[in-house]
Enzyme design. Structure first.
Site, PDB file in Angstrom:
ATOM      1  N   ASN A  65       0.852  -1.189   0.000  1.00 12.46           N
ATOM      2  CA  ASN A  65       0.000   0.000   0.000  1.00 12.46           C
ATOM      3  C   ASN A  65       0.890   1.241   0.000  1.00 12.46           C
ATOM      4  O   ASN A  65       1.721   1.425   0.899  1.00 12.46           O
ATOM      5  CB  ASN A  65      -0.906  -0.017   1.234  1.00 12.46           C
ATOM      6  CG  ASN A  65      -1.927   1.100   1.218  1.00 12.46           C
ATOM      7  OD1 ASN A  65      -1.590   2.258   0.995  1.00 12.46           O
ATOM      8  ND2 ASN A  65      -3.169   0.763   1.480  1.00 12.46           N
ATOM      9  N   HIS A  70       0.803   6.257   1.918  1.00 10.64           N
ATOM     10  CA  HIS A  70       1.559   7.208   2.737  1.00 10.64           C
ATOM     11  C   HIS A  70       2.636   7.953   1.958  1.00 10.64           C
ATOM     12  O   HIS A  70       3.150   8.971   2.427  1.00 10.64           O
ATOM     13  CB  HIS A  70       2.138   6.508   3.964  1.00 10.64           C
ATOM     14  CG  HIS A  70       1.076   6.133   4.955  1.00 10.64           C
ATOM     15  ND1 HIS A  70       0.239   7.058   5.532  1.00 10.64           N
ATOM     16  CD2 HIS A  70       0.692   4.929   5.453  1.00 10.64           C
ATOM     17  CE1 HIS A  70      -0.602   6.454   6.351  1.00 10.64           C
ATOM     18  NE2 HIS A  70      -0.347   5.149   6.315  1.00 10.64           N
ATOM     19  N   HIS A  97      -5.768   3.554  -1.715  1.00 10.16           N
ATOM     20  CA  HIS A  97      -7.104   3.849  -1.194  1.00 10.16           C
ATOM     21  C   HIS A  97      -7.472   5.255  -1.641  1.00 10.16           C
ATOM     22  O   HIS A  97      -6.904   6.229  -1.164  1.00 10.16           O
ATOM     23  CB  HIS A  97      -7.106   3.741   0.334  1.00 10.16           C
ATOM     24  CG  HIS A  97      -8.452   3.963   0.964  1.00 10.16           C
ATOM     25  ND1 HIS A  97      -8.654   3.816   2.319  1.00 10.16           N
ATOM     26  CD2 HIS A  97      -9.653   4.317   0.449  1.00 10.16           C
ATOM     27  CE1 HIS A  97      -9.918   4.068   2.598  1.00 10.16           C
ATOM     28  NE2 HIS A  97     -10.545   4.388   1.475  1.00 10.16           N
ATOM     29  N   ARG A 120      -9.782   7.913  -1.133  1.00  6.85           N
ATOM     30  CA  ARG A 120     -10.780   8.301  -0.142  1.00  6.85           C
ATOM     31  C   ARG A 120     -11.640   9.449  -0.660  1.00  6.85           C
ATOM     32  O   ARG A 120     -11.234  10.219  -1.541  1.00  6.85           O
ATOM     33  CB  ARG A 120     -10.100   8.714   1.161  1.00  6.85           C
ATOM     34  CG  ARG A 120      -9.325   7.591   1.844  1.00  6.85           C
ATOM     35  CD  ARG A 120      -8.765   8.060   3.181  1.00  6.85           C
ATOM     36  NE  ARG A 120      -9.826   8.317   4.134  1.00  6.85           N
ATOM     37  CZ  ARG A 120     -10.092   7.529   5.182  1.00  6.85           C
ATOM     38  NH1 ARG A 120      -9.381   6.434   5.396  1.00  6.85           N
ATOM     39  NH2 ARG A 120     -11.063   7.838   6.008  1.00  6.85           N
ATOM     40  N   ARG A 137      -7.471  12.728   0.888  1.00  5.72           N
ATOM     41  CA  ARG A 137      -6.412  13.161   1.818  1.00  5.72           C
ATOM     42  C   ARG A 137      -5.027  12.705   1.394  1.00  5.72           C
ATOM     43  O   ARG A 137      -4.037  13.277   1.831  1.00  5.72           O
ATOM     44  CB  ARG A 137      -6.706  12.675   3.234  1.00  5.72           C
ATOM     45  CG  ARG A 137      -6.636  11.165   3.410  1.00  5.72           C
ATOM     46  CD  ARG A 137      -6.847  10.761   4.844  1.00  5.72           C
ATOM     47  NE  ARG A 137      -8.180  11.110   5.323  1.00  5.72           N
ATOM     48  CZ  ARG A 137      -8.659  10.717   6.512  1.00  5.72           C
ATOM     49  NH1 ARG A 137      -7.895   9.998   7.322  1.00  5.72           N
ATOM     50  NH2 ARG A 137      -9.876  11.042   6.879  1.00  5.72           N
ATOM     51  N   GLU A 182      -8.748   0.336  -3.089  1.00  7.86           N
ATOM     52  CA  GLU A 182      -9.649   0.357  -1.944  1.00  7.86           C
ATOM     53  C   GLU A 182     -10.534   1.592  -2.052  1.00  7.86           C
ATOM     54  O   GLU A 182     -10.058   2.682  -2.353  1.00  7.86           O
ATOM     55  CB  GLU A 182      -8.861   0.409  -0.634  1.00  7.86           C
ATOM     56  CG  GLU A 182      -7.979  -0.805  -0.390  1.00  7.86           C
ATOM     57  CD  GLU A 182      -7.182  -0.698   0.890  1.00  7.86           C
ATOM     58  OE1 GLU A 182      -6.664  -1.736   1.339  1.00  7.86           O
ATOM     59  OE2 GLU A 182      -7.055   0.426   1.443  1.00  7.86           O
ATOM     60  N   THR A 205      -8.462   3.389   8.374  1.00 10.13           N
ATOM     61  CA  THR A 205      -9.620   2.506   8.489  1.00 10.13           C
ATOM     62  C   THR A 205      -9.633   1.809   9.842  1.00 10.13           C
ATOM     63  O   THR A 205      -8.652   1.190  10.248  1.00 10.13           O
ATOM     64  CB  THR A 205      -9.596   1.459   7.362  1.00 10.13           C
ATOM     65  OG1 THR A 205      -9.493   2.134   6.102  1.00 10.13           O
ATOM     66  CG2 THR A 205     -10.867   0.637   7.375  1.00 10.13           C
ATOM     67  N   GLU A 216     -10.752  -9.580   2.550  1.00  6.55           N
ATOM     68  CA  GLU A 216      -9.507  -9.209   3.227  1.00  6.55           C
ATOM     69  C   GLU A 216      -9.830  -9.102   4.708  1.00  6.55           C
ATOM     70  O   GLU A 216     -10.644  -8.271   5.119  1.00  6.55           O
ATOM     71  CB  GLU A 216      -8.944  -7.888   2.708  1.00  6.55           C
ATOM     72  CG  GLU A 216      -7.660  -7.498   3.410  1.00  6.55           C
ATOM     73  CD  GLU A 216      -6.965  -6.280   2.829  1.00  6.55           C
ATOM     74  OE1 GLU A 216      -6.122  -5.684   3.536  1.00  6.55           O
ATOM     75  OE2 GLU A 216      -7.258  -5.927   1.670  1.00  6.55           O
ATOM     76  N   HIS A 230      -3.846  -4.748   7.717  1.00 10.19           N
ATOM     77  CA  HIS A 230      -4.053  -3.634   8.647  1.00 10.19           C
ATOM     78  C   HIS A 230      -3.204  -3.837   9.905  1.00 10.19           C
ATOM     79  O   HIS A 230      -3.403  -4.789  10.660  1.00 10.19           O
ATOM     80  CB  HIS A 230      -5.508  -3.454   9.065  1.00 10.19           C
ATOM     81  CG  HIS A 230      -5.750  -2.081   9.660  1.00 10.19           C
ATOM     82  ND1 HIS A 230      -5.937  -0.949   8.893  1.00 10.19           N
ATOM     83  CD2 HIS A 230      -5.774  -1.654  10.939  1.00 10.19           C
ATOM     84  CE1 HIS A 230      -6.096   0.104   9.667  1.00 10.19           C
ATOM     85  NE2 HIS A 230      -5.993  -0.298  10.925  1.00 10.19           N
TER      86      HIS A 230
END
Length: 242
Positions: free
Chosen positions: A7, A10, A43, A45, A49, A70, A101, A151, A191
């Site tokens: 992922n 970040h 992801h 969103r 963000r 995602e 999340t 997942e 996660h």
């Protein structure tokens, strides 16, 4: 031995802190692939963000491994997904006030809505995964929706690992993974997974893929992204007993 999804949200978080053009998640995806990533996860969103629409468009054209998007189960995101056609969409819960999340999608309560979204995505040729807590009812509901995969949310296990007692949460993940596998769902997990806590999850044979972001990006600050991915990939290859 599970495959590894990386992922890269970040990377975009750092970029958006200054609303500039760097670091670019597209470059991050390329470095992750060189490190051995089997999948790139982002992801998108509602509040944008970190990952932006532009990132999705370019990554869709440049990623050579599987692209896993995602997103929330809302019409705006479903339309974007159907237009961009990533390999897989993972439907996740989303709250504007959360940092990240916080738990799994409540498929049981929102069965009709999730089922409709799942069908819409599948009609566009997209593999559909649902991000759920390791709970039998949620897994059965995911199957009823027509999902291809689940997942399993490993956040509780990650918190328990930090606290020093993972017996119950690890057992819950193992049981849920076996149930999902037995009913024909592809089983992923993610996660809160780190270099320190990932091995007990790797040991669960029915889990076929891990999605990991924060820990890899944190490690990359010191050793570089390619090396950080390579190190996590090696942990995914460690033979352990479940």
């Amino acid at each position: 031995m599970p495959t590894l999804g990386v992922n890269i949200d970040h990377i975009a978080t750092v970029r958006q802190a200054r609303k500039t053009t760097e670091p670019d998640p597209v470059w991050a995806a390329a470095m992750a692939e060189l490190g051995g990533a089997d999948q790139i996860t982002i992801h998108l969103r509602q509040d944008r963000r970190h990952i932006q629409d532009r990132d999705l468009r370019i990554l869709r054209e440049t990623v050579n491994v599987r692209l896993n998007l995602e997103c929330a189960c809302i019409e705006e995101m479903l339309m974007i997904a159907c237009q961009s056609k990533p390999y897989q969409v993972c439907l996740v819960p989303e709250k504007r006030e959360e940092v990240t999340t916080e738990g799994g999608l409540d498929v049981v309560t929102n069965l009709a809505k999730v089922k409709s979204a799942t069908q819409q995505l599948k009609d566009s040729g997209i593999v559909v995964s649902l991000f759920v807590d390791p709970d039998a009812e949620q897994i059965d509901a995911a199957l009823a929706c027509g999902a291809d995969a689940v997942e399993l949310h490993t956040g509780t296990y990650a918190n328990d690992f930090f606290a020093g007692n993972t017996i119950d949460s690890l057992a819950a993940i193992d049981t849920a993974a076996r149930r999902a596998h037995d009913v024909g769902l592809h089983v992923d997990a993610g996660h809160g997974l780190t270099y320190k806590n990932v091995l007990p999850i790797v040991a669960i044979e029915t889990i076929k893929e891990l999605n990991i972001g924060h820990s890899i990006i944190s490690r990359a600050l010191f050793v570089g992204l390619q090396q950080a991915v390579r190190e996590m990939k090696e942990l995914c290859k460690v033979e352990t007993k479940s």
